[in-house]
Scaffold this active site. Structure first.
Site, PDB file in Angstrom:
ATOM      1  N   LYS A 256       7.246   5.238  16.156  1.00 38.46           N
ATOM      2  CA  LYS A 256       7.828   6.499  15.667  1.00 38.46           C
ATOM      3  C   LYS A 256       8.650   7.201  16.749  1.00 38.46           C
ATOM      4  O   LYS A 256       9.629   7.884  16.438  1.00 38.46           O
ATOM      5  CB  LYS A 256       6.728   7.414  15.117  1.00 38.46           C
ATOM      6  CG  LYS A 256       6.055   6.869  13.853  1.00 38.46           C
ATOM      7  CD  LYS A 256       7.041   6.662  12.709  1.00 38.46           C
ATOM      8  CE  LYS A 256       6.355   6.240  11.415  1.00 38.46           C
ATOM      9  NZ  LYS A 256       7.302   6.026  10.307  1.00 38.46           N
TER      10      LYS A 256
ATOM     11  N   ALA B  24       0.750   1.343  18.990  1.00 35.48           N
ATOM     12  CA  ALA B  24       1.780   0.646  18.203  1.00 35.48           C
ATOM     13  C   ALA B  24       2.518   1.650  17.315  1.00 35.48           C
ATOM     14  O   ALA B  24       3.754   1.720  17.305  1.00 35.48           O
ATOM     15  CB  ALA B  24       1.138  -0.438  17.350  1.00 35.48           C
ATOM     16  N   TYR B  25       1.755   2.426  16.576  1.00 36.68           N
ATOM     17  CA  TYR B  25       2.355   3.381  15.639  1.00 36.68           C
ATOM     18  C   TYR B  25       3.126   4.462  16.390  1.00 36.68           C
ATOM     19  O   TYR B  25       4.256   4.808  16.041  1.00 36.68           O
ATOM     20  CB  TYR B  25       1.253   3.995  14.777  1.00 36.68           C
ATOM     21  CG  TYR B  25       1.777   4.945  13.719  1.00 36.68           C
ATOM     22  CD1 TYR B  25       2.340   4.473  12.538  1.00 36.68           C
ATOM     23  CD2 TYR B  25       1.699   6.323  13.897  1.00 36.68           C
ATOM     24  CE1 TYR B  25       2.817   5.344  11.570  1.00 36.68           C
ATOM     25  CE2 TYR B  25       2.173   7.208  12.936  1.00 36.68           C
ATOM     26  CZ  TYR B  25       2.732   6.709  11.770  1.00 36.68           C
ATOM     27  OH  TYR B  25       3.208   7.578  10.807  1.00 36.68           O
TER      28      TYR B  25
ATOM     29  N   ARG C 114      -2.209  13.271   2.354  1.00 38.85           N
ATOM     30  CA  ARG C 114      -3.232  12.437   1.700  1.00 38.85           C
ATOM     31  C   ARG C 114      -2.592  11.242   0.996  1.00 38.85           C
ATOM     32  O   ARG C 114      -2.097  11.349  -0.121  1.00 38.85           O
ATOM     33  CB  ARG C 114      -4.015  13.259   0.670  1.00 38.85           C
ATOM     34  CG  ARG C 114      -5.109  14.112   1.265  1.00 38.85           C
ATOM     35  CD  ARG C 114      -6.015  14.695   0.203  1.00 38.85           C
ATOM     36  NE  ARG C 114      -5.353  15.552  -0.748  1.00 38.85           N
ATOM     37  CZ  ARG C 114      -4.981  16.812  -0.510  1.00 38.85           C
ATOM     38  NH1 ARG C 114      -5.198  17.356   0.677  1.00 38.85           N
ATOM     39  NH2 ARG C 114      -4.401  17.528  -1.452  1.00 38.85           N
ATOM     40  N   THR C 115      -2.569  10.128   1.725  1.00 40.00           N
ATOM     41  CA  THR C 115      -2.051   8.863   1.181  1.00 40.00           C
ATOM     42  C   THR C 115      -2.984   7.770   1.685  1.00 40.00           C
ATOM     43  O   THR C 115      -3.929   8.054   2.437  1.00 40.00           O
ATOM     44  CB  THR C 115      -0.637   8.571   1.733  1.00 40.00           C
ATOM     45  OG1 THR C 115      -0.741   8.442   3.164  1.00 40.00           O
ATOM     46  CG2 THR C 115       0.354   9.672   1.393  1.00 40.00           C
TER      47      THR C 115
ATOM     48  N   GLN D  25      -0.972  -5.904  16.007  1.00 34.47           N
ATOM     49  CA  GLN D  25      -0.676  -4.544  15.538  1.00 34.47           C
ATOM     50  C   GLN D  25       0.724  -4.112  15.969  1.00 34.47           C
ATOM     51  O   GLN D  25       1.486  -3.540  15.197  1.00 34.47           O
ATOM     52  CB  GLN D  25      -1.690  -3.550  16.107  1.00 34.47           C
ATOM     53  CG  GLN D  25      -3.104  -3.765  15.608  1.00 34.47           C
ATOM     54  CD  GLN D  25      -4.030  -2.606  15.981  1.00 34.47           C
ATOM     55  OE1 GLN D  25      -3.589  -1.494  16.222  1.00 34.47           O
ATOM     56  NE2 GLN D  25      -5.323  -2.883  16.018  1.00 34.47           N
TER      57      GLN D  25
ATOM     58  N   VAL E  56       4.519   4.505  19.373  1.00 30.44           N
ATOM     59  CA  VAL E  56       5.773   4.066  19.994  1.00 30.44           C
ATOM     60  C   VAL E  56       6.819   3.757  18.913  1.00 30.44           C
ATOM     61  O   VAL E  56       8.008   4.076  19.063  1.00 30.44           O
ATOM     62  CB  VAL E  56       5.542   2.860  20.934  1.00 30.44           C
ATOM     63  CG1 VAL E  56       6.869   2.347  21.479  1.00 30.44           C
ATOM     64  CG2 VAL E  56       4.615   3.250  22.081  1.00 30.44           C
TER      65      VAL E  56
ATOM     66  N   ASN F  22      11.622   5.236   4.435  1.00 32.00           N
ATOM     67  CA  ASN F  22      10.251   5.754   4.383  1.00 32.00           C
ATOM     68  C   ASN F  22       9.195   4.688   4.685  1.00 32.00           C
ATOM     69  O   ASN F  22       8.117   5.016   5.198  1.00 32.00           O
ATOM     70  CB  ASN F  22      10.010   6.335   2.975  1.00 32.00           C
ATOM     71  CG  ASN F  22       8.541   6.506   2.670  1.00 32.00           C
ATOM     72  OD1 ASN F  22       7.902   7.455   3.111  1.00 32.00           O
ATOM     73  ND2 ASN F  22       7.967   5.563   1.918  1.00 32.00           N
TER      74      ASN F  22
HETATM   75  P1  NDP Z   1       1.389   4.534   2.569  1.00 29.03           P
HETATM   76  O1  NDP Z   1       0.610   3.540   3.325  1.00 29.03           O
HETATM   77  O2  NDP Z   1       0.763   5.266   1.457  1.00 29.03           O
HETATM   78  O3  NDP Z   1       2.742   3.844   2.005  1.00 29.03           O
HETATM   79  C1  NDP Z   1       3.539   3.085   2.845  1.00 29.03           C
HETATM   80  C2  NDP Z   1       4.614   2.439   2.009  1.00 29.03           C
HETATM   81  O4  NDP Z   1       5.413   1.617   2.866  1.00 29.03           O
HETATM   82  C3  NDP Z   1       4.053   1.502   0.923  1.00 29.03           C
HETATM   83  O5  NDP Z   1       4.856   1.580  -0.213  1.00 29.03           O
HETATM   84  C4  NDP Z   1       4.167   0.147   1.562  1.00 29.03           C
HETATM   85  O6  NDP Z   1       4.238  -0.932   0.661  1.00 29.03           O
HETATM   86  C5  NDP Z   1       5.507   0.337   2.269  1.00 29.03           C
HETATM   87  N1  NDP Z   1       5.793  -0.728   3.207  1.00 29.03           N
HETATM   88  C6  NDP Z   1       5.053  -1.164   4.245  1.00 29.03           C
HETATM   89  N2  NDP Z   1       5.659  -2.214   4.834  1.00 29.03           N
HETATM   90  C7  NDP Z   1       6.814  -2.417   4.162  1.00 29.03           C
HETATM   91  C8  NDP Z   1       7.871  -3.342   4.280  1.00 29.03           C
HETATM   92  N3  NDP Z   1       7.860  -4.311   5.207  1.00 29.03           N
HETATM   93  N4  NDP Z   1       8.914  -3.256   3.424  1.00 29.03           N
HETATM   94  C9  NDP Z   1       8.952  -2.315   2.465  1.00 29.03           C
HETATM   95  N5  NDP Z   1       7.958  -1.427   2.271  1.00 29.03           N
HETATM   96  C10 NDP Z   1       6.901  -1.490   3.115  1.00 29.03           C
HETATM   97  O7  NDP Z   1       1.965   5.535   3.667  1.00 29.03           O
HETATM   98  P2  NDP Z   1       2.551   7.022   3.543  1.00 29.03           P
HETATM   99  O8  NDP Z   1       3.131   7.235   2.220  1.00 29.03           O
HETATM  100  O9  NDP Z   1       1.543   7.930   4.067  1.00 29.03           O
HETATM  101  O10 NDP Z   1       3.708   6.936   4.640  1.00 29.03           O
HETATM  102  C11 NDP Z   1       5.089   6.942   4.324  1.00 29.03           C
HETATM  103  C12 NDP Z   1       5.853   7.206   5.607  1.00 29.03           C
HETATM  104  O11 NDP Z   1       5.466   8.493   6.116  1.00 29.03           O
HETATM  105  C13 NDP Z   1       5.561   6.203   6.716  1.00 29.03           C
HETATM  106  O12 NDP Z   1       6.740   5.909   7.420  1.00 29.03           O
HETATM  107  C14 NDP Z   1       4.581   6.941   7.609  1.00 29.03           C
HETATM  108  O13 NDP Z   1       4.599   6.471   8.930  1.00 29.03           O
HETATM  109  C15 NDP Z   1       5.096   8.369   7.485  1.00 29.03           C
HETATM  110  N6  NDP Z   1       4.120   9.407   7.817  1.00 29.03           N
HETATM  111  C16 NDP Z   1       2.986   9.536   7.079  1.00 29.03           C
HETATM  112  C17 NDP Z   1       2.072  10.538   7.387  1.00 29.03           C
HETATM  113  C18 NDP Z   1       0.818  10.750   6.598  1.00 29.03           C
HETATM  114  O14 NDP Z   1       0.006  11.615   7.000  1.00 29.03           O
HETATM  115  N7  NDP Z   1       0.605  10.061   5.488  1.00 29.03           N
HETATM  116  C19 NDP Z   1       2.304  11.458   8.521  1.00 29.03           C
HETATM  117  C20 NDP Z   1       3.533  11.222   9.230  1.00 29.03           C
HETATM  118  C21 NDP Z   1       4.404  10.225   8.873  1.00 29.03           C
HETATM  119  P3  NDP Z   1       2.898  -1.751   0.198  1.00 29.03           P
HETATM  120  O15 NDP Z   1       2.257  -0.941  -0.893  1.00 29.03           O
HETATM  121  O16 NDP Z   1       3.473  -3.024  -0.274  1.00 29.03           O
HETATM  122  O17 NDP Z   1       2.017  -1.889   1.395  1.00 29.03           O
END
Ligand code: NDP
Length: 250
Positions: free
Chosen positions: A195, A190-191, A228-229, A103, A193, A87
């Protein structure tokens, strides 16, 4: 033998919601992993207050050292793995001013190569009937690339080595300033590609597991929808509690 589930980037957002859902529904031990120990422990505490009991382990998917430490721990503690949810992810939104090269480096390292490396290292631990869920995203839909690139991504002959080479070439093309003429002309490149790579990787991984008669592993790429995150922002249509992980992209 207790079953084991692991979620990366579990300290907030969609990852945290997945950990909570697994704690409620998965018959086994659930690991909330996070790159930052403090943020991870805070999240565990928050879930404890809601009656959930995940275990914690540090895991930075962009660090091979961290990945190998976690593998060694899982091997000693559980000798296997049943569910892996890739995730963890990052996205530089429109308001971010970091140079494109940075990026692309950071986003590809975490979203694509992090998913690739973690799965590769943990694969020997996967037990029969294991499930891998790669959290991809609709922004990685292939309508943004040239027909040639689209065909390569979709090819059933695409190998992991070819996909990795394609992703490395993209990073290198950005550094040389030629990525747009090579067919990678889009916003939030960046994002997007990264995905596209994750979805294609999921199909390649499934083909590899299918070629091994003893593996019995299912890989899915999913899109949680605009949620919503911190990444999705406040105007997103759905709360993380409503996130639908049933939307298969592969
Ligand atoms: P958030 O930014 O809320 O959370 C991302 C999470 O990934 C955080 O816990 C962050 O940790 C962690 N993370 C980032 N880099 C690393 C790393 N190097 N090692 C371990 N953990 C890491 O994002 P979302 O919850 O929204 O997204 C979760 C997934 O869902 C992602 O892959 C995103 O691309 C995908 N997604 C999200 C959508 C959305 O609308 N929200 C839509 C489509 C896909 P830290 O707190 O330390 O930064």
């Amino acid at each position: 033998m207790s079953r084991v589930a692991v979620v990366t980037g579990g300290n907030k957002g969609i990852g945290l919601a997945i950990v909570k859902g697994l704690c409620e529904q998965f018959d086994g031990t659930v690991y909330l992993t996070a790159r930052d120990e403090g943020r991870g422990q805070e999240a565990v505490k928050e879930l404890n207050e809601q009656g959930c009991q995940p275990r914690f382990h540090q895991l930075d998917v962009s660090s091979l050292d961290s990945i190998h430490r976690f593998k060694q721990y899982l091997e000693q503690e559980h000798q296997g793995l049943d569910v892996l949810v890739n995730n963890a992810g990052v996205m530089y939104g429109h308001s971010k001013t970091a140079p494109l090269v940075e990026q692309v480096d950071v986003t590809m390292e975490i979203n694509f190569f992090g998913t690739l490396n973690l799965t590769k290292v943990l694969s020997p631990l996967l037990r029969p009937h294991a499930r891998i869920v790669n959290v991809s995203g609709g922004m990685g839909d292939l309508s943004h690339v040239t027909p040639e690139l689209r065909q390569t991504f979709r090819s059933e002959q695409l190998t992991k080595e070819e996909l990795v080479q394609m992703m490395e070439q993209f990073v290198s093309d950005v550094k040389s300033g030629v990525h747009e003429e090579k067919g990678w002309k889009m916003e939030t490149v960046a994002y997007r590609v990264s995905k596209m790579g994750v979805t294609a990787l999921s199909m390649v991984q499934q083909r590899q597991f299918d070629a091994d008669p003893g593996a019995d592993v299912v890989v899915n790429a999913v899109c949680p929808g605009w949620s919503r995150t911190d990444m999705g922002g406040a105007s997103a249509g759905r709360s993380v509690e409503k996130v639908c992980l049933g939307t298969h992209l592969s």
